[in-house]
Design a protein around this motif. Structure first.
Motif, mmCIF file in Angstrom:
data_model
loop_
_atom_site.group_PDB
_atom_site.id
_atom_site.type_symbol
_atom_site.label_atom_id
_atom_site.label_comp_id
_atom_site.label_asym_id
_atom_site.label_seq_id
_atom_site.Cartn_x
_atom_site.Cartn_y
_atom_site.Cartn_z
ATOM 1 N N ASN A 120 0.687 -2.526 11.033
ATOM 2 C CA ASN A 120 0.188 -2.338 9.667
ATOM 3 C C ASN A 120 -0.637 -1.069 9.482
ATOM 4 O O ASN A 120 -1.555 -1.047 8.681
ATOM 5 C CB ASN A 120 -0.625 -3.548 9.212
ATOM 6 N N ASP A 121 -0.306 -0.026 10.208
ATOM 7 C CA ASP A 121 -0.985 1.251 9.974
ATOM 8 C C ASP A 121 -0.076 2.150 9.159
ATOM 9 O O ASP A 121 1.138 2.168 9.367
ATOM 10 C CB ASP A 121 -1.278 1.962 11.305
ATOM 11 N N LEU A 122 -0.677 2.907 8.246
ATOM 12 C CA LEU A 122 0.101 3.880 7.479
ATOM 13 C C LEU A 122 -0.246 5.285 7.963
ATOM 14 O O LEU A 122 -1.431 5.599 8.162
ATOM 15 C CB LEU A 122 -0.197 3.754 5.985
ATOM 16 N N ASP A 149 11.962 -2.090 2.511
ATOM 17 C CA ASP A 149 11.094 -0.900 2.464
ATOM 18 C C ASP A 149 10.327 -0.728 3.771
ATOM 19 O O ASP A 149 10.065 0.389 4.216
ATOM 20 C CB ASP A 149 10.096 -1.002 1.303
ATOM 21 N N TYR A 150 9.963 -1.865 4.373
ATOM 22 C CA TYR A 150 9.224 -1.785 5.638
ATOM 23 C C TYR A 150 10.080 -1.075 6.689
ATOM 24 O O TYR A 150 9.618 -0.168 7.385
ATOM 25 C CB TYR A 150 8.839 -3.197 6.122
ATOM 26 N N LYS A 151 11.351 -1.489 6.761
ATOM 27 C CA LYS A 151 12.235 -0.878 7.771
ATOM 28 C C LYS A 151 12.520 0.583 7.418
ATOM 29 O O LYS A 151 12.543 1.456 8.279
ATOM 30 C CB LYS A 151 13.555 -1.641 7.838
ATOM 31 N N ARG A 152 12.760 0.818 6.120
ATOM 32 C CA ARG A 152 13.110 2.178 5.681
ATOM 33 C C ARG A 152 11.989 3.163 6.007
ATOM 34 O O ARG A 152 12.242 4.311 6.368
ATOM 35 C CB ARG A 152 13.381 2.159 4.157
ATOM 36 N N CYS A 153 10.756 2.715 5.889
ATOM 37 C CA CYS A 153 9.618 3.633 6.078
ATOM 38 C C CYS A 153 8.970 3.487 7.446
ATOM 39 O O CYS A 153 7.886 4.041 7.680
ATOM 40 C CB CYS A 153 8.585 3.407 4.975
ATOM 41 N N SER A 154 9.614 2.762 8.345
ATOM 42 C CA SER A 154 9.040 2.589 9.682
ATOM 43 C C SER A 154 9.175 3.878 10.489
ATOM 44 O O SER A 154 10.237 4.507 10.509
ATOM 45 C CB SER A 154 9.772 1.456 10.410
ATOM 46 N N VAL A 165 0.846 -1.203 0.000
ATOM 47 C CA VAL A 165 0.000 0.000 0.000
ATOM 48 C C VAL A 165 0.878 1.249 0.000
ATOM 49 O O VAL A 165 0.616 2.205 -0.739
ATOM 50 C CB VAL A 165 -0.952 0.003 1.220
ATOM 51 N N MET A 166 1.935 1.223 0.792
ATOM 52 C CA MET A 166 2.838 2.377 0.842
ATOM 53 C C MET A 166 3.435 2.666 -0.547
ATOM 54 O O MET A 166 3.468 3.806 -0.992
ATOM 55 C CB MET A 166 3.948 2.082 1.868
ATOM 56 N N ARG A 169 2.521 10.499 -2.564
ATOM 57 C CA ARG A 169 2.615 10.805 -1.134
ATOM 58 C C ARG A 169 3.518 9.764 -0.476
ATOM 59 O O ARG A 169 3.363 8.565 -0.739
ATOM 60 C CB ARG A 169 1.242 10.725 -0.449
ATOM 61 N N GLN A 170 4.425 10.231 0.373
ATOM 62 C CA GLN A 170 5.283 9.308 1.102
ATOM 63 C C GLN A 170 4.689 9.055 2.486
ATOM 64 O O GLN A 170 4.643 9.968 3.320
ATOM 65 C CB GLN A 170 6.707 9.863 1.222
#
Ligand code: BTN
Length: 258
Positions: free
Chosen positions: A121-123, A202-207, A103-104, A113-114
């Protein structure tokens, strides 16, 4: 945006946006439904294997921990993916983590949008939650398992009352069908090969959690520590205040303001 200017979410618009994926995932668009996850469950139990169910609004949208998910008319993308795995899938945490990354990425491509990912699992965007994910499964009478991944993305508008401080929107005019199709396109490779861990980086990068002091509850009591890593299954590794490393694989955390 005036009501008349809303994009169309129809079987046809989904089919066009999904392209070849519509041959596998049957698209269903509803003006109004109780919950796209509930509809996906009904269809799974009736024998459907792959579907994409979306709605303009939900009257009983559901979130994790038995919470309601506010789903106002046409201001968000509310949809569920019905998927029937051919082999055993890994645990629900990695499915929801992979979904968060899908989704991100889709929001980045379609809405420019970043967003940040708050475990599990919340954005978040602009400090407010803009997307929630609810993964569920049902067993059919023949013993086959159906996976249902429900996703709600707040696109425009604002929330009142108790949600005002915590829920936000991406503030985008992006077409819902395009965004939904993009999420499906990002997620399908992982669903088809759940050993795929390309989402982890990507999960870690955008955490927005890693490196932060967090709190969680264990057996009713409040615990705290520093989030240090996320493992291959999507579990959060925390250095607890006593010095030991704790592995959180489910539940909910909050960020501490220090
Ligand atoms: C959460 O934030 O706790 C998860 C929210 C999941 C909401 C989506 S909207 C589409 C699908 N249908 C539902 O009833 N819930 C999910």
């Amino acid at each position: 945006m005036k009501k008349t200017e809303y994009d169309n979410l129809t079987n046809a618009s989904l089919r066009v946006a999904m392209g070849a994926a519509a041959e596998r995932f049957v698209p269903y668009a509803f003006d109004k439904i109780d919950s796209t996850n509930s509809e996906a469950k009904r269809r799974a139990l009736a024998g459907e294997r792959y579907a994409l169910i979306a709605a303009d609004r939900q009257t009983a949208g559901r979130g994790r921990m038995g919470r309601a998910f506010a789903s106002p008319d046409r201001t968000g993308a509310y949809f569920s993916i019905l998927y029937t795995p051919s082999a055993a899938l890994s645990d629900a945490v990695s499915i929801t983590s992979a979904t968060a990354v899908a989704v991100m990425r889709a929001i980045g491509k379609v809405c420019n949008r970043q967003t940040e990912i708050k475990w599990v699992n919340d954005l978040f965007f602009g400090g407010k939650k803009v997307c929630g994910i609810l993964a569920e499964s049902v067993m059919r009478a023949d013993g086959s398992l159906a996976l249902i991944i429900g996703i709600g993305i707040n696109l425009r508008g604002s929330f009142a009352g108790e949600l005002a401080d915590i829920a936000g929107a991406l503030d985008t005019d992006a077409e819902r069908a395009t965004l939904i199709a993009a999420v499906l396109g990002e997620l399908t490779p992982y669903l088809d090969d759940s050993s795929d861990r390309t989402w982890l980086m990507d999960y870690k990068r955008c955490s927005c959690v890693l490196g932060r002091e967090i709190e969680w509850r264990h057996s009713g009591s409040a615990q705290s520590g520093r989030a240090v890593d996320i493992d291959e299954d999507g579990a959060l590794l925390v250095r607890a205040s006593g010095g030991e490393t704790v592995r959180l694989s489910t539940g909910e955390i909050s960020l501490r303001v220090v």
